[in-house]
Design a protein around this motif. Structure first.
Motif, mmCIF file in Angstrom:
data_model
loop_
_atom_site.group_PDB
_atom_site.id
_atom_site.type_symbol
_atom_site.label_atom_id
_atom_site.label_comp_id
_atom_site.label_asym_id
_atom_site.label_seq_id
_atom_site.Cartn_x
_atom_site.Cartn_y
_atom_site.Cartn_z
ATOM 1 N N SER A 61 0.843 -1.190 0.000
ATOM 2 C CA SER A 61 0.000 0.000 0.000
ATOM 3 C C SER A 61 0.876 1.236 0.000
ATOM 4 N N HIS A 62 0.537 2.209 -0.830
ATOM 5 C CA HIS A 62 1.346 3.418 -0.963
ATOM 6 C C HIS A 62 0.636 4.671 -0.452
ATOM 7 N N GLY A 63 -0.541 4.515 0.118
ATOM 8 C CA GLY A 63 -1.233 5.653 0.680
ATOM 9 C C GLY A 63 -1.912 6.514 -0.359
ATOM 10 N N ASN A 64 -2.584 7.564 0.125
ATOM 11 C CA ASN A 64 -3.261 8.494 -0.781
ATOM 12 C C ASN A 64 -2.257 9.418 -1.461
ATOM 13 N N ASN A 65 -2.744 10.115 -2.485
ATOM 14 C CA ASN A 65 -1.852 10.937 -3.307
ATOM 15 C C ASN A 65 -1.538 12.282 -2.660
ATOM 16 N N VAL A 66 -0.889 12.221 -1.525
ATOM 17 C CA VAL A 66 -0.379 13.402 -0.817
ATOM 18 C C VAL A 66 1.086 13.121 -0.499
ATOM 19 N N HIS A 67 1.970 14.057 -0.821
ATOM 20 C CA HIS A 67 3.406 13.833 -0.611
ATOM 21 C C HIS A 67 3.731 13.812 0.881
ATOM 22 N N ILE A 68 4.506 12.839 1.291
ATOM 23 C CA ILE A 68 4.845 12.660 2.704
ATOM 24 C C ILE A 68 5.572 13.872 3.298
ATOM 25 N N ALA A 69 6.296 14.617 2.452
ATOM 26 C CA ALA A 69 7.077 15.760 2.940
ATOM 27 C C ALA A 69 6.206 16.866 3.512
ATOM 28 N N ILE A 70 4.914 16.887 3.164
ATOM 29 C CA ILE A 70 4.026 17.946 3.657
ATOM 30 C C ILE A 70 3.861 17.865 5.175
ATOM 31 N N GLN A 71 4.226 16.726 5.749
ATOM 32 C CA GLN A 71 4.091 16.535 7.202
ATOM 33 C C GLN A 71 5.230 17.182 7.986
ATOM 34 N N THR A 72 6.311 17.546 7.330
ATOM 35 C CA THR A 72 7.516 18.035 8.015
ATOM 36 C C THR A 72 7.258 19.161 9.015
ATOM 37 N N PRO A 73 6.473 20.221 8.671
ATOM 38 C CA PRO A 73 6.250 21.298 9.653
ATOM 39 C C PRO A 73 5.639 20.825 10.964
ATOM 40 N N ALA A 74 4.829 19.772 10.938
ATOM 41 C CA ALA A 74 4.235 19.278 12.184
ATOM 42 C C ALA A 74 5.324 18.842 13.160
ATOM 43 N N TYR A 75 6.335 18.121 12.660
ATOM 44 C CA TYR A 75 7.456 17.707 13.504
ATOM 45 C C TYR A 75 8.265 18.914 13.978
ATOM 46 N N MET A 76 8.417 19.898 13.114
ATOM 47 C CA MET A 76 9.188 21.089 13.483
ATOM 48 C C MET A 76 8.484 21.879 14.581
#
Length: 567
Positions: free
Chosen positions: A430-445
């Protein structure tokens, strides 16, 4: 010249720490009381002149290295535990161990002292690591030693971790001996105030930075586990921990070591009981007892009760932290799950969580060398209560951003509100929905920045508000809030399904934001008394020898009164 260089460019000789031996009370007494204080500033000077921090002594850097190696070891092996239980002969990720900070704190404050307690905890920790390494080699796993060795090792490692965590944090701040503000002049002729509280703040910023450098071990150990075997990853952790322990032992002559205070924890609980039964915070004071006709002597003085009351202020402040820890814990749990629901483009979903320590490593130097010095030049005092409140608010922003990302996931194909459905599979994965994983970076920051404000300030507050004889114990009370946070997180388990998890993120954002606002309104008045509370450590009664001398005098007086009453 940078702002930081200007800040530490103080025209005074560098301090060198004396050799401190626990078995030599006179040396300890001298080291703990002979602080390098200059002329104290007046109230007007304190309000108008710039406050600066000093550089860390060498011994503080050595303690920081010990913490770095312990966190490298802990995170490096902890991240492999789940797969080690599920499939010990092939590989990948997981979670943690048992932590017992309160027991370690009591042993340190009441019996051994922080340094000896850490050495003992390191020995216990190393035994657990040896068991883990030996029972994880392929031959041992094939003969069924893996699970039993794992259970025994995490119990032993948990004991060691608890003893280290509750004692290393106060030990590093103990290395800085200045207790009072002092006047000085920079090479450019500017009159400034050397502020011990700012140096303690700097110490814990660097300390926390070392923790997060250590946590980057997860960049290496999962690959070692996958390509070589679990034993290789655990062996790396053992080697790193051995280096940290050797630094602790070899550098012993550089440390300032406070002796244990005997029955100090027991006395504290006795005093608390007197406060409760009399409904008066001053009731345990010998002076209060004398005024109310109580001839029975108590094994403490008035100053000890003032310190205990200050420690209670810190513990009251910590009551809000469980909510923060629930939010903080999302980066290593539900954020990882969320990353797995997006198109990774070759980036493992569990690798994204490393952006949390990376953001901390980036932002700590930025705050310490640019932002904080600039605020001080503008005469803006960024007090701990304000920083903690801001930490809650930034954590709320992280949760709200996570909710927005979750909404984007549910709005994208091919699976929409049911990520990882069959339609997302390609090549059996499974590759997930069509949203790039990098968009999550600010949440970690955002989570990382919130830690700098809330978590670092919590460590600082636990140290500065604790009595000198109870530093480890109050630190353990702060660490205990993390356990309560974990319990609250478990209560949220029923909401961990799609699409309800989006509203869980929203709820946590609202809760964290409200906690930050309520926290500010309840405790912002403590900012005004910050210097006054910190000044209690500068009192002569901080000296352990003086304190025990008064104890002995009070005991003698009590015995005389008892004999007189018998006669």
């Amino acid at each position: 010249m940078s702002a930081r260089d200007q800040e530490v460019e103080i025209a005074q000789p560098q301090e060198t720490h004396p050799v401190v031996e626990e078995k030599a009370p006179d040396a300890n007494e001298k080291a703990l009381t002979a602080t390098p204080d200059g002329e104290e500033p007046t109230d007007e000077e304190s309000k108008t002149l710039r406050h600066v921090a000093e550089n860390l002594p060498m011994s503080a850097w050595l303690v920081a290295m010990v913490e770095l190696s312990e966190r490298f070891t802990y995170y490096g092996m902890q991240g492999l535990f789940q797969n080690y239980v599920d499939r010990p002969l092939d590989g990948s990720q997981g979670r943690g161990a048992l932590v017992t900070p309160v027991l370690g704190a009591i042993i340190a404050d009441q019996y051994l002292g922080k340094y000896k307690a850490i050495i003992l905890s390191c020995a216990v920790y190393m035994v657990g690591l040896l068991i883990l390494v030996c029972t994880s080699i392929p031959t041992a796993l094939e003969h069924g030693a893996g699970l039993g060795g794992f259970i025994v090792s995490i119990l032993i490692i948990g004991l060691g971790t608890g003893g280290i965590k509750s004692n290393v944090a106060p030990l590093i701040a103990d290395q800085y001996k200045r207790k009072k503000m002092a006047m000085s002049t920079t090479k450019k002729g500017e009159r400034i105030i050397i502020d011990p509280s700012l140096t303690i703040q700097r110490i814990y910023m660097i300390f926390y930075g070392c923790i997060n450098v250590g946590s980057l071990s997860l960049l290496a150990t999962p690959y070692m586990e996958r390509d070589i075997g679990f034993w290789s990853a655990y062996l790396l952790c053992l080697c790193m921990f051995t280096v940290g322990t050797l630094v602790l032992i070899v550098g012993r002559k550089f440390y300032v070591v406070r002796p244990p205070q005997g029955s100090i924890i027991t006395d504290a609980f006795k005093a608390l009981w007197i406060m409760i039964t009399n409904r008066n915070m001053d009731a345990p004071k010998p002076s209060w007892q004398a005024e109310h006709g109580n001839s029975h002597a108590v094994p403490w003085d008035d100053h000890f009760i003032d310190e205990l009351k200050r420690a209670l202020v810190a513990c009251r402040v910590f009551c809000f932290y469980p909510i923060y820890w629930v939010v903080y814990g999302q980066f290593s749990t539900n954020f990882v799950t969320q990353a797995g629901q997006m198109n990774g483009h070759g980036i493992p979903n569990d690798l994204m969580q490393n952006f949390d320590p990376i953001s901390i490593i980036v932002f700590i130097p930025l705050l310490e060398t640019v932002v904080y010095p600039m605020l001080r030049r503008l005469r803006i005092r960024f007090r701990p209560i304000t920083r903690i409140s801001l930490g809650f608010v930034v954590a709320a922003i992280a949760m709200m951003y996570a909710a927005i990302v979750q909404h984007l996931i549910y709005s994208a194909g091919p699976c929409y509100e049911q990520p990882l459905c069959d339609a997302s599979k390609s090549g059996g994965e499974s590759h997930g929905n069509n949203v790039h994983i990098a968009i999550q970076t600010p949440a970690y920051m955002f989570i990382g920045v919130s830690e700098i404000f809330a978590s670092v300030s919590g460590l600082e507050y636990a140290y500065t508000k604790a009595p000198p004889s109870m530093k480890s114990f109050v630190q353990s009370m702060y660490l205990l809030t993390n356990a309560f946070g974990s319990a609250l997180a478990e209560a949220l388990t029923p909401a961990l399904f799609d699409p309800a998890i989006l509203w869980m993120f929203v709820g946590l954002a609202v809760a964290s934001f409200l906690c930050g606002i309520i926290f500010w309104f309840m405790y912002h008045h403590l900012n005004a008394t910050e210097d006054e509370m910190n000044a209690l450590d500068a009192d002569d009664s901080e000296n352990p020898a003086d304190w025990h001398h008064r104890q002995a005098q009070q005991s003698e007086q009590s015995e005389r009164r008892d004999k007189e009453q018998e006669n």
